[in-house]
Design an enzyme around this catalytic site. Structure first.
Site, PDB file in Angstrom:
ATOM      1  N   SER A   1      19.072  13.040 -15.919  1.00  0.00           N
ATOM      2  CA  SER A   1      17.942  12.266 -16.438  1.00  0.00           C
ATOM      3  C   SER A   1      16.687  13.088 -16.195  1.00  0.00           C
ATOM      4  O   SER A   1      16.684  14.013 -15.367  1.00  0.00           O
ATOM      5  CB  SER A   1      17.849  10.884 -15.779  1.00  0.00           C
TER       6      SER A   1
ATOM      7  N   GLU B   1      12.264  13.110 -15.985  1.00  0.00           N
ATOM      8  CA  GLU B   1      11.051  12.302 -15.789  1.00  0.00           C
ATOM      9  C   GLU B   1       9.825  12.995 -16.377  1.00  0.00           C
ATOM     10  O   GLU B   1       9.668  14.209 -16.249  1.00  0.00           O
ATOM     11  CB  GLU B   1      10.862  12.089 -14.284  1.00  0.00           C
TER      12      GLU B   1
ATOM     13  N   ALA C   1      -1.146   4.637 -10.373  1.00  0.00           N
ATOM     14  CA  ALA C   1      -1.464   3.683  -9.319  1.00  0.00           C
ATOM     15  C   ALA C   1      -2.197   2.468  -9.871  1.00  0.00           C
ATOM     16  O   ALA C   1      -3.145   2.616 -10.637  1.00  0.00           O
ATOM     17  CB  ALA C   1      -2.317   4.375  -8.265  1.00  0.00           C
TER      18      ALA C   1
ATOM     19  N   HIS D   1       8.633   3.379 -15.399  1.00  0.00           N
ATOM     20  CA  HIS D   1       8.306   3.115 -14.001  1.00  0.00           C
ATOM     21  C   HIS D   1       7.306   1.958 -14.012  1.00  0.00           C
ATOM     22  O   HIS D   1       6.478   1.865 -14.927  1.00  0.00           O
ATOM     23  CB  HIS D   1       7.627   4.324 -13.356  1.00  0.00           C
TER      24      HIS D   1
ATOM     25  N   ARG E   1       6.685   0.392  -5.249  1.00  0.00           N
ATOM     26  CA  ARG E   1       5.481  -0.208  -4.686  1.00  0.00           C
ATOM     27  C   ARG E   1       4.257   0.517  -5.226  1.00  0.00           C
ATOM     28  O   ARG E   1       3.282  -0.092  -5.616  1.00  0.00           O
ATOM     29  CB  ARG E   1       5.504  -0.083  -3.152  1.00  0.00           C
ATOM     30  N   GLY E   2       4.325   1.854  -5.235  1.00  0.00           N
ATOM     31  CA  GLY E   2       3.171   2.632  -5.678  1.00  0.00           C
ATOM     32  C   GLY E   2       2.191   2.847  -4.547  1.00  0.00           C
ATOM     33  O   GLY E   2       2.329   2.292  -3.452  1.00  0.00           O
ATOM     34  N   ASP E   3       1.223   3.673  -4.804  1.00  0.00           N
ATOM     35  CA  ASP E   3       0.175   3.981  -3.823  1.00  0.00           C
ATOM     36  C   ASP E   3      -1.164   3.803  -4.506  1.00  0.00           C
ATOM     37  O   ASP E   3      -1.366   4.331  -5.594  1.00  0.00           O
ATOM     38  CB  ASP E   3       0.260   5.452  -3.385  1.00  0.00           C
TER      39      ASP E   3
ATOM     40  N   ALA F   1       8.184  -2.703  -2.496  1.00  0.00           N
ATOM     41  CA  ALA F   1       8.991  -2.624  -3.724  1.00  0.00           C
ATOM     42  C   ALA F   1      10.082  -3.694  -3.734  1.00  0.00           C
ATOM     43  O   ALA F   1      10.462  -4.201  -4.795  1.00  0.00           O
ATOM     44  CB  ALA F   1       9.606  -1.230  -3.841  1.00  0.00           C
TER      45      ALA F   1
ATOM     46  N   LYS G   1      16.022  -3.236  -0.694  1.00  0.00           N
ATOM     47  CA  LYS G   1      15.760  -3.145  -2.149  1.00  0.00           C
ATOM     48  C   LYS G   1      17.071  -3.281  -2.921  1.00  0.00           C
ATOM     49  O   LYS G   1      17.118  -3.903  -3.986  1.00  0.00           O
ATOM     50  CB  LYS G   1      15.094  -1.806  -2.490  1.00  0.00           C
TER      51      LYS G   1
ATOM     52  N   GLN H   1      13.175  10.852  -3.683  1.00  0.00           N
ATOM     53  CA  GLN H   1      12.048  11.786  -3.634  1.00  0.00           C
ATOM     54  C   GLN H   1      12.654  13.193  -3.630  1.00  0.00           C
ATOM     55  O   GLN H   1      13.786  13.374  -3.180  1.00  0.00           O
ATOM     56  CB  GLN H   1      11.255  11.545  -2.343  1.00  0.00           C
TER      57      GLN H   1
ATOM     58  N   PHE I   1       1.548  18.550  -3.924  1.00  0.00           N
ATOM     59  CA  PHE I   1       2.412  17.373  -4.114  1.00  0.00           C
ATOM     60  C   PHE I   1       3.176  17.043  -2.833  1.00  0.00           C
ATOM     61  O   PHE I   1       3.290  15.882  -2.451  1.00  0.00           O
ATOM     62  CB  PHE I   1       3.440  17.639  -5.210  1.00  0.00           C
TER      63      PHE I   1
ATOM     64  N   HIS J   1      18.320  13.992 -11.340  1.00  0.00           N
ATOM     65  CA  HIS J   1      17.117  13.491 -12.027  1.00  0.00           C
ATOM     66  C   HIS J   1      16.044  14.572 -11.903  1.00  0.00           C
ATOM     67  O   HIS J   1      15.609  14.894 -10.786  1.00  0.00           O
ATOM     68  CB  HIS J   1      16.653  12.191 -11.361  1.00  0.00           C
TER      69      HIS J   1
HETATM   70  P1  FAD Z   1       8.710   0.666  -0.619  1.00  0.00           P
HETATM   71  O1  FAD Z   1      10.179   0.713  -0.802  1.00  0.00           O
HETATM   72  O2  FAD Z   1       8.050  -0.669  -0.618  1.00  0.00           O
HETATM   73  O3  FAD Z   1       8.398   1.407   0.763  1.00  0.00           O
HETATM   74  C1  FAD Z   1       7.059   1.774   1.092  1.00  0.00           C
HETATM   75  C2  FAD Z   1       6.938   1.935   2.618  1.00  0.00           C
HETATM   76  O4  FAD Z   1       6.986   0.652   3.222  1.00  0.00           O
HETATM   77  C3  FAD Z   1       8.048   2.749   3.270  1.00  0.00           C
HETATM   78  O5  FAD Z   1       7.485   3.493   4.316  1.00  0.00           O
HETATM   79  C4  FAD Z   1       8.993   1.691   3.819  1.00  0.00           C
HETATM   80  O6  FAD Z   1       9.751   2.159   4.940  1.00  0.00           O
HETATM   81  C5  FAD Z   1       8.003   0.609   4.216  1.00  0.00           C
HETATM   82  N1  FAD Z   1       8.559  -0.741   4.194  1.00  0.00           N
HETATM   83  C6  FAD Z   1       9.301  -1.304   3.220  1.00  0.00           C
HETATM   84  N2  FAD Z   1       9.599  -2.587   3.542  1.00  0.00           N
HETATM   85  C7  FAD Z   1       9.006  -2.838   4.724  1.00  0.00           C
HETATM   86  C8  FAD Z   1       8.922  -3.997   5.581  1.00  0.00           C
HETATM   87  N3  FAD Z   1       9.497  -5.145   5.268  1.00  0.00           N
HETATM   88  N4  FAD Z   1       8.207  -3.881   6.738  1.00  0.00           N
HETATM   89  C9  FAD Z   1       7.592  -2.704   7.073  1.00  0.00           C
HETATM   90  N5  FAD Z   1       7.643  -1.574   6.308  1.00  0.00           N
HETATM   91  C10 FAD Z   1       8.339  -1.655   5.151  1.00  0.00           C
HETATM   92  N6  FAD Z   1       4.384   6.215  -7.559  1.00  0.00           N
HETATM   93  C11 FAD Z   1       3.618   5.767  -8.570  1.00  0.00           C
HETATM   94  O7  FAD Z   1       2.476   5.330  -8.331  1.00  0.00           O
HETATM   95  N7  FAD Z   1       4.051   5.782  -9.882  1.00  0.00           N
HETATM   96  C12 FAD Z   1       5.294   6.215 -10.208  1.00  0.00           C
HETATM   97  O8  FAD Z   1       5.678   6.213 -11.374  1.00  0.00           O
HETATM   98  C13 FAD Z   1       6.147   6.691  -9.164  1.00  0.00           C
HETATM   99  N8  FAD Z   1       7.395   7.096  -9.417  1.00  0.00           N
HETATM  100  C14 FAD Z   1       8.218   7.458  -8.382  1.00  0.00           C
HETATM  101  C15 FAD Z   1       9.556   7.782  -8.654  1.00  0.00           C
HETATM  102  C16 FAD Z   1      10.421   8.150  -7.635  1.00  0.00           C
HETATM  103  C17 FAD Z   1      11.848   8.482  -7.951  1.00  0.00           C
HETATM  104  C18 FAD Z   1       9.940   8.201  -6.284  1.00  0.00           C
HETATM  105  C19 FAD Z   1      10.857   8.616  -5.168  1.00  0.00           C
HETATM  106  C20 FAD Z   1       8.625   7.863  -6.008  1.00  0.00           C
HETATM  107  C21 FAD Z   1       7.760   7.476  -7.042  1.00  0.00           C
HETATM  108  N9  FAD Z   1       6.439   7.099  -6.798  1.00  0.00           N
HETATM  109  C22 FAD Z   1       5.646   6.668  -7.818  1.00  0.00           C
HETATM  110  C23 FAD Z   1       5.881   7.156  -5.431  1.00  0.00           C
HETATM  111  C24 FAD Z   1       5.989   5.800  -4.676  1.00  0.00           C
HETATM  112  O9  FAD Z   1       5.245   4.819  -5.338  1.00  0.00           O
HETATM  113  C25 FAD Z   1       5.469   6.016  -3.278  1.00  0.00           C
HETATM  114  O10 FAD Z   1       6.358   6.835  -2.537  1.00  0.00           O
HETATM  115  C26 FAD Z   1       5.129   4.755  -2.481  1.00  0.00           C
HETATM  116  O11 FAD Z   1       4.414   5.128  -1.318  1.00  0.00           O
HETATM  117  C27 FAD Z   1       6.322   3.968  -2.013  1.00  0.00           C
HETATM  118  O12 FAD Z   1       6.930   3.307  -3.039  1.00  0.00           O
HETATM  119  P2  FAD Z   1       8.359   2.596  -2.798  1.00  0.00           P
HETATM  120  O13 FAD Z   1       8.693   1.919  -4.043  1.00  0.00           O
HETATM  121  O14 FAD Z   1       9.319   3.552  -2.233  1.00  0.00           O
HETATM  122  O15 FAD Z   1       7.927   1.524  -1.655  1.00  0.00           O
END
Ligand code: FAD
Length: 279
Positions: free
Chosen positions: A9, A11, A45, A70, A100-102, A116, A158, A169, A209, A259
């Site tokens: 796949s 991206e 974001a 996404h 979740r995003g940043d 997320a 999740k 990642q 990055f 990917h």
């Molecule tokens: P989560 O799974 O929510 O995790 C975020 C953090 O919170 C982690 O440190 C986790 O350990 C912690 N956490 C989760 N649950 C809990 C809980 N209950 N209590 C305490 N801590 C907790 N970003 C973008 O903005 N746009 C994109 O399109 C994008 N695409 C991506 C694609 C891939 C394949 C990857 C790997 C990353 C991508 N990102 C993208 C980056 C991503 O948004 C960031 O890494 C973000 O910081 C975390 O997103 P997540 O969905 O992994 O979050």
């Protein structure tokens, strides 16, 4: 052991200019030679690129390829997310990468979703099984995680909330993925976890990055990249060797797919796949 060729796949990110849109059309056509299972488009974001993301997704679908959009939930409300999901459904999208995003620093968190996992739960409650949901996984541990174990638990949550598969990642140390897969297996998690592959084309971009997302560049790679200076040809040649070798190790291990973070370029991904015998 490897039993069959992994799926691929690819991206993309949504281009900001008309020229970028045009260039990406050409890049996609070249990458379709790989017969990707799907092409995904990142989401800025707080939904900042929503229009561009959806425009690219529409184009991919109209070209007859599978598209994954996404979406990120940070800063979103339940009502805005319901609207976003409805739009995606109407577009004919059936695959999402739910994140979740940043938000850029200074924005605060806000919104009605914290993690997320909350987004995955919401998507399932609102749309049932309509979407195939991918989530992110971090073999080298997410930079904000309290501990590796807490991060693994967050990943498991999740999946439990309804994710069908995951994309990692990027990483350059295959052992991090092997270890992560062992731990995932020990938890009884059976969804495919697909390694995210970052071709190396620019030293400074990669350093930037990696710093931001917590991906480690091993010392032996970093030092060599630095020693090449502005010698782009050497950086690319070295990058192709390193990343092809990584992909080989992952295939031998039995990674379910690869990917590619294409960075909206076709040549590096195509060349790696050619060397792997996948074109
Ligand atoms: P989560 O799974 O929510 O995790 C975020 C953090 O919170 C982690 O440190 C986790 O350990 C912690 N956490 C989760 N649950 C809990 C809980 N209950 N209590 C305490 N801590 C907790 N970003 C973008 O903005 N746009 C994109 O399109 C994008 N695409 C991506 C694609 C891939 C394949 C990857 C790997 C990353 C991508 N990102 C993208 C980056 C991503 O948004 C960031 O890494 C973000 O910081 C975390 O997103 P997540 O969905 O992994 O979050």
């Amino acid at each position: 052991m490897q039993t069959q060729e992994p799926q691929l796949s690819v991206e993309f990110f949504p281009p900001k200019t008309a020229e970028g849109v045009e260039k990406l059309r050409v890049v996609r056509q070249q990458l379709y030679a790989l017969k990707p299972e799907f092409c995904s488009v990142t989401y800025g974001a707080g939904g900042s690129t929503q229009e561009g993301t959806f425009a690219s997704v529409r184009e991919i679908l109209s070209e007859g390829a599978q598209a994954a959009s996404h979406i990120s939930c940070i800063g979103a409300t339940r009502s805005s997310m319901r609207q976003t999901l409805e739009t995606l459904r109407h577009m004919g999208v059936t695959r999402l990468v739910a994140l979740r995003g940043d938000l850029p620093s200074g924005y605060g968190v806000g919104g009605e979703f914290q993690f997320a996992k909350d987004l995955v739960t919401f998507i399932r409650s609102e749309t049932g099984d309509h979407f195939h949901i991918e989530v992110a996984a971090y073999p080298e541990v997410h930079p904000q995680a309290k501990s590796p174990a807490a991060d693994l638990k967050a990943f498991a949550n999740k999946v439990q909330a309804g994710a069908n598969s995951a994309i990692t990642q990027y990483f350059f140390n295959a052992d991090a993925y092997f270890r992560f897969m062992d731990e995932v297996g020990q938890l009884g998690i059976q969804v495919p976890v697909v390694p995210g592959i970052m071709p190396i084309t620019s030293s400074t971009q990669l350093m930037r990055f990696s710093e931001a997302c917590g991906a480690e560049i091993p010392r032996w790679i970093r030092l060599r990249l630095q020693s090449f200076g502005d010698d782009v040809a050497s950086i690319r040649a070295f990058g192709l060797d390193v990343v092809t070798d990584l992909c080989d190790q992952l295939r031998l291990f039995g990674a379910p797919a690869l990917h590619f973070y294409s960075m909206n370029q076709s040549a590096p991904t195509l060349e790696i796949c050619r060397r792997l015998g996948l074109v």
